[in-house]
Design a protein around this motif. Structure first.
Motif, short mmCIF file in Angstrom:
data_model
loop_
_atom_site.label_atom_id
_atom_site.label_comp_id
_atom_site.label_asym_id
_atom_site.label_seq_id
_atom_site.Cartn_x
_atom_site.Cartn_y
_atom_site.Cartn_z
N VAL A 105 0.84 -1.19 0.00
CA VAL A 105 0.00 0.00 0.00
C VAL A 105 0.88 1.25 0.00
N LEU A 106 0.67 2.11 -0.99
CA LEU A 106 1.36 3.40 -1.07
C LEU A 106 0.41 4.48 -0.56
N VAL A 107 0.84 5.25 0.44
CA VAL A 107 0.03 6.31 1.03
C VAL A 107 0.75 7.63 0.86
N TRP A 108 0.08 8.58 0.25
CA TRP A 108 0.61 9.94 0.07
C TRP A 108 -0.25 10.89 0.89
N ASP A 109 0.31 11.38 2.00
CA ASP A 109 -0.39 12.28 2.91
C ASP A 109 -0.06 13.71 2.51
N ILE A 110 -1.00 14.40 1.88
CA ILE A 110 -0.76 15.74 1.34
C ILE A 110 -1.08 16.82 2.36
N GLY A 111 -2.19 16.66 3.08
CA GLY A 111 -2.61 17.69 4.03
C GLY A 111 -3.51 18.71 3.35
N LYS A 112 -3.22 19.99 3.53
CA LYS A 112 -4.05 21.05 2.96
C LYS A 112 -3.64 21.31 1.51
N LEU A 113 -4.63 21.35 0.63
CA LEU A 113 -4.37 21.53 -0.80
C LEU A 113 -4.17 23.00 -1.11
N ASN A 114 -3.00 23.32 -1.69
CA ASN A 114 -2.67 24.69 -2.08
C ASN A 114 -2.97 24.87 -3.56
N PRO A 115 -4.02 25.65 -3.93
CA PRO A 115 -4.35 25.80 -5.35
C PRO A 115 -3.31 26.55 -6.15
N GLN A 116 -2.44 27.32 -5.48
CA GLN A 116 -1.41 28.08 -6.18
C GLN A 116 -0.24 27.19 -6.62
N LYS A 117 0.02 26.13 -5.88
CA LYS A 117 1.10 25.22 -6.20
C LYS A 117 0.58 23.80 -6.01
N LEU A 118 0.15 23.18 -7.08
CA LEU A 118 -0.51 21.89 -7.00
C LEU A 118 0.47 20.80 -6.58
N PRO A 119 0.08 19.91 -5.68
CA PRO A 119 0.97 18.83 -5.23
C PRO A 119 1.17 17.79 -6.33
N ASN A 120 2.41 17.30 -6.41
CA ASN A 120 2.76 16.31 -7.41
C ASN A 120 3.61 15.22 -6.77
N LEU A 121 3.37 13.99 -7.19
CA LEU A 121 4.16 12.84 -6.73
C LEU A 121 4.58 12.04 -7.96
N LYS A 122 5.87 11.88 -8.14
CA LYS A 122 6.33 11.12 -9.30
C LYS A 122 7.66 10.45 -8.98
#
Length: 440
Positions: free
Chosen positions: A338-355
């Motif tokens: 299981v891969l879990v990515w805990d982002i928290g609060k979403l910032n619309p100015q700088k979108l979160p990315n996982l790669k």
């Protein structure tokens, strides 16, 4: 009706059992354990299991399974609702419903189960009545009971048991009179790899916290009640008035209770709060794969997406993940894949990315299907269905109470299907073929 009750933790240990008739062996739970092994998530365990001589009906609350054993055919929803009442009662009495807390208050737990079921049939399930029958445990009361040999069980029958309003205590008095309501909605949605909604619906609940003096009669009105479908109410609600006026009229219980559950079907347009750009691919050449995920806000009504988390159940061949997250942290649970990515609060100015790169087991075949993304999120002060409370009125008492409404949107079973990238050698092949025909 209910023959026995077993409480089971996530490890599969039966740490508490209660029998109302004859004792049933633990071996009856083996059918449940087999179903639990086959399920990917605990919520996927079938709620009703049939055995040669019994029916097993279960609910999953927190990290516990409440498993009831029934010998004859009964309405399963009736038993499921009762099991949820048991969990709610433990939550109300002890502050949380967990294995450690139940073990610490095992005497009170058995006293509650004795009062809630009479010979296997539900008897007293309202928190107000139970608290008059069995006083909630406190440190001082526990010390006194130990020294004197007394118990938490009251000597007199609660007044609610003898009145026409069994859910409310008599002669309730408060210095600060207040009534607060939480409108909580969960989105269940499936979206395909292009972001198109395949299925979406909303499950909602209105939780109430009412502490009012006397015997108040409340009326709760909505701006758009026609949105609601498949509703269910607390017994205090006058159903005929709801049918005629779409207004909730009730004499409330004292304290915390669930006023109403409702459903917004997929026939009504459901706003999807986030979008996902994602691709997960596994290559034929070389034991590796590639992952690239970006999440952004879509329809949040101007509010911030919080507690954002992505969970991916990887194929068994994936050994490790070497990824880079622009926001939040990721973990890969190797035993459970299981891969879990805990982002928290979403910032619309700088979108979160996982790669990054996914490492596969050497010699393992390429996974046939790409995994799906399960999204968890929370949006404060928004009911995603558009439901709004217009006013709350009180009759029967002369004082003016404090009142308020809070809205929360959460993700239920929120799933995005993944798209696959073309493998590098295939992409270059088609590129060469294109240039060949366009050139010659």
């Amino acid at each position: 009706m209910i023959h026995s009750l077993f409480l089971i933790n996530h490890s599969g240990d039966i740490f508490l059992e209660k029998h109302w008739k004859s004792v049933i062996s633990h071996s009856v739970c083996d059918y449940f354990f087999e179903a639990k092994e086959k399920a990917v998530d605990p919520e996927d365990v079938p709620p009703v299991l049939q055995t040669p001589h019994h029916y097993l009906i279960t609910v999953h609350r927190g990290k516990l399974f409440f498993l009831s054993v029934v010998q004859t055919e009964v309405p399963p929803l009736f038993v499921i609702e009762f099991l949820h009442r048991v969990a709610d009662t433990f939550q109300d009495y002890f502050g949380e419903c967990s294995e450690s807390v139940i073990k610490d208050n095992v005497v009170t737990v058995y006293e509650l189960l004795e009062e809630m079921l009479d010979n296997g049939f539900p008897l007293a399930t309202e928190s107000n009545v139970l608290k008059e029958l069995i006083r909630p445990p406190t440190i001082l009361r526990s010390v006194v009971n130990t020294l004197t040999g007394s118990s938490n069980v009251g000597d007199t029958l609660p007044t609610g048991q003898l009145s026409t309003i069994p859910w409310r205590r008599a002669d309730v008095k408060y210095t600060n009179n207040e009534a607060y309501f939480d409108v909580i909605e969960e989105i269940d949605a499936i979206l395909d790899k292009s972001g198109t909604t395949v299925f979406a619906e909303i499950q909602g609940v209105i939780e109430a916290s009412v502490r009012l003096t006397g015997m108040p009669d409340l009326t709760l009105s909505f701006m758009n009640p026609r949105l609601l479908d498949d509703v269910s109410f607390h017994p205090c609600v006058r159903f005929k008035r709801w049918e005629s006026e779409r207004t909730l009229s009730f004499i409330p219980p004292d304290g915390n209770f669930t006023l109403m559950n409702y459903h917004v079907s997929s026939q009504n347009p459901v706003a999807i709060p986030v979008y996902v750009k994602q691709s997960i691919s596994f290559f034929e050449s070389g034991p590796c794969g590639r992952l690239d995920i970006t999440i952004g806000p879509k329809q949040t009504m101007g509010k911030t997406v919080e507690a954002l988390m992505v969970k991916i159940h990887m194929p068994k061949a994936v050994l490790s993940a070497n990824l880079t997250a622009t926001q939040g942290n990721y973990t890969y649970d190797l035993p459970n894949k299981v891969l879990v990515w805990d982002i928290g609060k979403l910032n619309p100015q700088k979108l979160p990315n996982l790669k990054g790169i996914l490492s596969l087991q050497a010699g393992a075949p390429k996974p046939e299907d790409n995994p799906s993304l399960n999204i968890d999120l929370r949006i404060q002060q928004v009911a995603i269905s558009g439901l709004k409370v217009s006013r709350l009125e009180m009759f029967g008492e002369k004082y003016k109470p404090f009142k308020g409404v809070k809205y929360v949107t959460k993700a239920g079973k929120f799933q995005f299907k993944c798209a696959a990238l073309y493998e590098p050698f295939l992409l270059s092949f088609w590129t060469i073929l294109f240039f060949y025909f366009t050139t010659f």
